[in-house]
Design a protein around this motif. Structure first.
Motif: not given
Lengths: 241, 103
Positions: A22-23, A26, A29, B100-101, B103
């Motif tokens: 997930k990170l 992220l 982006r 932010r982590f 989101s």
């Protein structure tokens, strides 16, 4: 006992791989360092490394040859060390932006880990074991530092959140992250103590304790970074009152 | 690190509007900020406003200051109408990153 170990390890590995992915997604982006560093830390140090440890335990219990277990051991060690260094970089960027002191600390630990991995790769089994643990133990200051920073900030933000000056979900995230860091330190220390006292094969009691810690760490990661709606609502109402 | 201009202004206003001397005014606001998880270097006007309304009145009451709520509200209103340049503090920056982590 094997089932308990399987559940504990699988829960921790799944939570680490999911959060790591997930990170990293992220980061694709945002292109910000913290999500890449912490994402790699969970992917490598929590996910792949623990997969290697699990494969190693299964292989050792079934009497697999040293030539088969050696590369798995090295993979686990390298992923653990890379994950810890990535964690340190992320922690430095998140909690100590602009500070210079983490650089020599992380650089020194990285050199120590690289040396341990190199010695472990070319040494006879008994000496390789010493090198292996020298590398593994070097992650403790990093995860201890990370847990300390996260828990201290959770306390600070908890005070702010009571006045509506911080997001309760973020307070919870810091706290759970800190708890998962403490558990990584405990699991590593427990494994080392077991190795010193009982040799390569972990006794069932310690194995069960480690598995239980893995479940708690997985739950902390999940509740912190993937909080269910019920938890978010409960946190919001708790702080609102 | 230097104290936030918001902190300095709040302290001087409190000193002028109450019987507290400079040291006592600064110390009292420091205690209120600490209990709110804030520090004197990074507090901004919005945060100080909340502390003035929700935390400081009780601190002043324990020091025998009369009409503490009204005094604090007046200082909060004054600060709200002013502009200050205060950099985001370390805790708020870290919180923004970790938010932010999720989101």
């Amino acid at each position: 006992m094997f089932l308990l170990q399987l559940i504990g390890e699988a829960a921790f590995i799944a939570a680490s791989l999911t959060l790591g992915a997930k990170l990293v997604l992220l980061w694709r982006r945002t292109r910000e360092v913290p999500e890449l560093a912490i994402g790699l830390s969970f992917l490598l140090g929590g996910g792949i490394a623990y997969l290697a440890w699990f494969a190693l335990a299964v292989g050792a219990a079934r009497g697999a040859s040293a030539s088969l277990l050696g590369p798995v051991l090295l993979l686990g060690l390298v992923c653990t060390c890379l994950g810890a260094i990535a964690n340190g970089v992320g922690i430095a960027r998140i909690f100590r932006p602009g500070a210079r002191w983490p650089l020599p600390l992380l650089g020194g630990l990285a050199l120590w880990m690289a040396g341990a991995a190199a010695v472990g790769a070319v040494s006879a089994p008994e000496r390789a074991s010493v090198a292996f643990w020298a590398g593994i133990l070097a992650i403790l200051p990093i995860y201890g530092w990370a847990a300390g920073e996260a828990l201290v900030l959770a306390r600070t933000l908890h005070r702010r959140a009571r006045l509506g000056l911080a997001d309760p979900v973020v307070v919870n995230r810091f706290a759970q992250w800190g708890v998962s860091g403490v558990i990584v330190v405990l699991m590593t220390s427990l494994s080392f103590a077991s190795r010193l006292l009982h040799g390569p094969l972990m006794p069932p009691g310690i194995s069960a304790l480690n598995a239980g810690l893995g479940v708690v760490a997985a739950a902390a990661i999940w509740l912190g970074f993937f909080p269910p709606r019920a938890l978010r609502e409960r946190l919001a109402s708790a702080y609102a009152s | 690190m230097a104290d936030s201009p918001v902190f300095d202004r709040a302290c001087s206003e409190l000193e002028q509007r109450t019987s507290l001397d400079r040291l006592a005014a600064r110390g009292t606001i420091r205690i209120a900020l600490k209990s709110a998880g804030l520090d004197v270097a990074g507090v901004n006007a919005a945060q100080m406003g909340v502390v003035l309304r929700k935390v400081l009145p009780a601190e002043l009451a324990t020091r025998g200051i009369e009409d503490a709520e009204a005094v604090c509200a007046a200082i909060a209103n004054l600060l709200a109408g002013m502009s200050f340049e205060v950099a985001q503090d370390r805790a708020a920056e870290a919180a923004a990153t970790i938010a932010r982590f999720g989101s």
